[in-house]
Design a protein around this motif. Structure first.
Motif, PDB file in Angstrom:
ATOM      1  N   LEU B 265      43.722  -7.713 -34.768  1.00  0.00           N
ATOM      2  CA  LEU B 265      45.102  -7.587 -34.289  1.00  0.00           C
ATOM      3  C   LEU B 265      45.534  -6.132 -34.221  1.00  0.00           C
ATOM      4  N   PHE B 267      45.620  -3.870 -32.177  1.00  0.00           N
ATOM      5  CA  PHE B 267      46.378  -3.360 -31.043  1.00  0.00           C
ATOM      6  C   PHE B 267      47.853  -3.724 -31.161  1.00  0.00           C
ATOM      7  N   ALA B 268      48.122  -4.654 -32.094  1.00  0.00           N
ATOM      8  CA  ALA B 268      49.503  -5.110 -32.226  1.00  0.00           C
ATOM      9  C   ALA B 268      50.367  -4.011 -32.815  1.00  0.00           C
ATOM     10  N   PRO B 269      51.639  -4.044 -32.515  1.00  0.00           N
ATOM     11  CA  PRO B 269      52.545  -3.010 -33.018  1.00  0.00           C
ATOM     12  C   PRO B 269      52.692  -3.090 -34.529  1.00  0.00           C
TER      13      PRO B 269
END
Lengths: 250, 269, 285
Positions: B265, B267-269
């Motif tokens: 995950l 790449f998630a903010p």
């Protein structure tokens, strides 16, 4: 090439309310697709539509560009041979009274695939890292993770193009889970996967493309990297924020 | 801080084989402790032993002291008040913890009444009703008045778990045992319930024994964690250290697996 | 769930035979031996008046004689045969009809299933006696066959209802969905998955049904709706002994003992089967 596609699909049980509404999605060969949704999102119904177990109330489900037609026996046989599935519960998905050999051989026999059944079953067991003597035993002699391997062996024995995996690791322990994910990854080289799960991290591990379902509608779909980097829909953002993370290393 | 729960050399076995072999740990008043283990590790049996709820077919030795009272060897009659006053539990499937034929409000009221009797007071009907509503509000149930009148099957899984937590709070226990309380729930609901558990435990100054197989979930609610495997305690420490620099290879494996999910995950903010 | 084996194939604990299975088996076996023996040998010929009237048990007549001076042991032995033949026939017929209807109902659409379920409830409420009278009235009179037909049809409703419930539970399992996805059609699903999984429970039920059928056969014969003479049925022996039950009670006790021993034997056997088929006995988990 598009293997499976839903176009403008809606679905309701009997005269009940819509479980799925205006679904458009395509499964491309060689690119794993993840379908993420929570309870009530309609992901179980979508799974049944993709497997040809339910018929869409409106819209079309097509396989290699042709509409699914339950009456067309030959076409359905080709469809079944190409599209297989693995389910969540490794206890309910294996017939307790059948030997592992017969469980894995079922697609070959039912689809009347002309091949050396014993050799194919042996190869399938090898593919999922189970010993050859597993074939003679019954499901209750195996643990949850091993049962899931048996279910995967049944799904791959006829060399399908597509496997639909429904919450395949949710019932497993973390260490077992990791091993099954590694297995699915290695199989991805040979076939395409549709991974249905409530767990966005699992889907992100296995899939290049992602569909986010909420209350019967697709709220977001695209490349996994793009969605994780820039989630456009508030629901996707909420899902990502809700997923618990490990603490930073100290 | 005073010791709320102390478990010493706990052994649980059936006639055929040992299930839990000689584990020792303690929980201080107001401390939040995670108990991590996979299926068959003996983590739920340990929780049942603390509650004095193990089946008669199992032999238990060692000592468990809860809030100054011995649990092992105590008569069931003496354990009943201990369960109501010192310890309460929330389990994985709230549907089985709740009586399907009784309205949520009545179930919470029952606990409130029993707890009041134990304190030597006998509140009136209106008094109880208002305390029930306050508890349902405390666990952030929407429209508490409506939910109080609802039967368990009429509300969602997350709401049922909130109801079960309200019942546990009604006991005003010093220790709350939560056994996989969010495993059956959706991710978004899980996040809400975890937050709720953390706040109520902190506000009421309760100790928490949080049992789970899920490392990130334990990291969210606990300050310290214990790792069990095959009935033995193999490692323990503050969550930061345990998950940052695990010393046992098994814990290392668990942490690595959990981090792999996190990495997916990234790449998630 | 872990990735390590739970039980290895050889480690299964040896299960001893449950005692009801043994005792029940012995009792039923005894009747079976007597029934087979009666085909080739009986103490006397069946209709012959060989002794005094209403004699008690003696070395010449082990079970005494009836009001016409016929040997009772001979008739009881033949009664065993009749009981077993009618019981077997009725259970086989009931199983055939019942399992077929039950499986069809489990596969049927909602509406058809509702209709079948209602029909079964009516048939279950319908007294076996009334059914027997209807069947006798619409044929050449009472015979072994009318008894088998009446008891079998009455039993089939109970088998059908049980089969329907059991099959529905199996059909809801994931391995059925997996079979459909593997291309297995409905007849194959019944043969490969449904029947093997419901069979153990059904067998136990058949053993219980057998006991009920034996009692039903005796009741029908008692009322004159069973096999006619010279077939000696226990029910008819009881009926004939009724008039002299105060002066010669053994005439009623002997066939009564025969009936009770067979029914108890069958019920014990059924209990034993259920225990032996219980997976928690065999699998240690």
């Amino acid at each position: 090439m598009t293997l499976l596609a839903l176009s403008g699909v809606s679905f309701s049980y009997g005269r009940g309310s819509r479980v799925l509404q205006d679904i458009d999605l395509a499964v491309e060969a060689g690119s794993n697709l993840g379908i993420v949704g929570e309870s009530g999102s309609g992901k179980t119904t979508m799974l049944k539509l993709l497997l040809g177990l339910e018929r869409a109330s409106s819209g079309a489900v097509s396989f290699r560009g042709e509409r699914l037609d339950a009456a067309n026996r030959g076409f359905m046989r080709g469809f079944r041979r190409s599209v297989q599935a693995v389910f969540q519960d490794p206890y309910s998905s294996l017939d307790p009274r059948q030997r592992v050999f017969d469980i894995i051989a079922e697609p070959l026999r039912s689809l009347k695939i002309e091949t050396d059944i014993a050799a194919a079953v042996e190869q399938a067991l090898r593919d999922v890292d189970l010993p050859a003597d597993a074939a003679r035993r019954y499901p209750h002699e195996f643990s949850g993770g091993q049962r899931q391997r048996i279910a995967i062996a049944r799904a791959i024995v006829a060399n399908p193009d597509l496997i639909i995996a429904d919450e395949v690791v949710s019932a497993l322990d973390l260490t077992t889970r990791t091993r099954i994910i590694d297995l699915l990854r290695s199989l991805s080289a040979r076939m395409t996967f549709v991974v249905v799960s409530h767990d966005i991290a699992l889907v992100a591990l296995l899939c290049e493309r992602l569909v986010v379902l909420e209350k019967g509608r697709i709220v977001e779909q695209g490349a996994t990297r793009d969605i994780l980097a820039r989630p456009a829909h508030p629901y996707t953002r909420q899902l990502l924020a809700s997923t618990p993370r490990m603490p930073e290393r100290v | 801080m005073s010791t709320l729960l102390s478990v010493e050399d706990l052994q649980i076995r059936t006639a055929a084989r040992p299930l839990v072999s000689g584990i020792s740990f303690s929980i201080a008043a107001g401390e939040r402790v995670g108990l991590i283990g996979e299926s068959g590790s003996g983590k739920s049996l340990t929780a049942l032993a603390v509650l004095g709820l193990l089946p008669d077919t199992m032999r238990v030795t060692g000592s468990i002291t809860l809030d100054g009272h011995p649990v092992i060897g105590a008569r069931d009659r003496d354990l009943v008040p201990l369960r109501g006053r010192s310890v309460a539990a929330v389990f994985q499937e709230p549907m089985t913890a709740l009586d399907p034929l009784m309205r949520i409000g009545d179930q919470v009221a029952e606990v409130v009444r029993r707890r009041a009797l134990r304190d030597g007071t006998k509140p009136g009907r209106a008094e109880i009703a208002s305390r029930v509503l306050a508890l349902l509000e405390r666990v952030a149930l929407p429209e508490p008045a409506r939910i109080a009148r609802a039967f368990p099957h009429e509300i969602s899984g997350g709401q049922r778990q909130r109801g079960a937590i309200a019942m546990a709070l009604a006991c005003r226990p010093k220790l709350l045992i939560a056994d996989e309380p969010t495993t059956a729930l959706d991710v978004t609901t899980q996040a809400e319930i975890l937050k709720l558990l953390e706040t109520v435990v902190r506000d009421e100054g309760m100790g928490l024994l949080f049992i789970s197989h899920d490392l990130p979930v334990v990291a969210t609610v606990a300050e310290r964690a214990l790792v069990m495997r095959h009935g033995a305690l193999i490692e323990e420490g503050p969550v930061g250290t345990l998950f940052g620099r695990p010393s046992h290879p098994y814990t290392e494996g668990l942490v690595a697996a959990a981090r792999a999910f996190d990495a997916a995950l990234e790449f998630a903010p | 769930m872990s990735d390590t084996p739970v039980v290895s194939a050889g480690a299964r604990p040896k299960s001893s035979m449950p005692w009801p299975l043994m005792v029940g088996g012995l009792l039923v076996g005894l009747h079976l031996v007597i029934a087979l023996l009666s085909l080739v040998w009986t103490p006397y010929a069946v209709g012959d008046m060989v002794g005094g009237r209403l004699e008690g048990p003696s070395f010449v007549h082990w079970a005494g004689t009836d009001r016409l001076g016929r040997d009772l042991m001979t008739q009881i032995m033949i009664g065993s045969r009749i009981a077993l033949v009618v019981g077997c026939g009725a259970v086989a017929l009931g199983a055939l009809i019942g399992v077929t209807i039950g499986v069809l109902a489990a596969f049927a659409t909602r509406t058809l299933d509702d209709v079948l379920a209602a029909a079964l409830d009516i048939l279950i409420a319908f007294p076996t006696l009334l059914l027997a009278m209807l069947i006798v009235a619409s044929s050449d009179g009472a015979s072994l066959w009318t008894a088998i037909l009446a008891i079998g049809i009455a039993g089939s409703a109970i088998v059908a209802r049980l089969t329907r419930i059991l099959a529905k539970r199996i059909l809801s399992m994931d391995y059925i969905t997996a079979a459909r996805i593997s291309g297995t059609a409905s007849p194959g699903i019944v043969r490969i998955h449904v029947l093997p999984n419901i069979w153990p429970t059904l067998i136990v039920n058949f053993a219980l049904q057998f006991g009920l059928a034996v009692i039903a056969e005796a009741s029908l014969s008692y009322l004159g709706l069973g096999a006619p003479p010279p077939n000696a049925s226990w029910g008819r022996l009881l009926q004939e002994a009724q008039a002299s039950v105060y002066t010669a009670p053994f005439g009623a006790i002997a066939p009564g003992l025969a009936l009770v021993s067979l029914v108890i034997g069958l019920n014990l056997f059924a209990d034993g089967l259920r225990e032996a088929a219980d997976p928690t006995r065999r699998r240690s988990r």
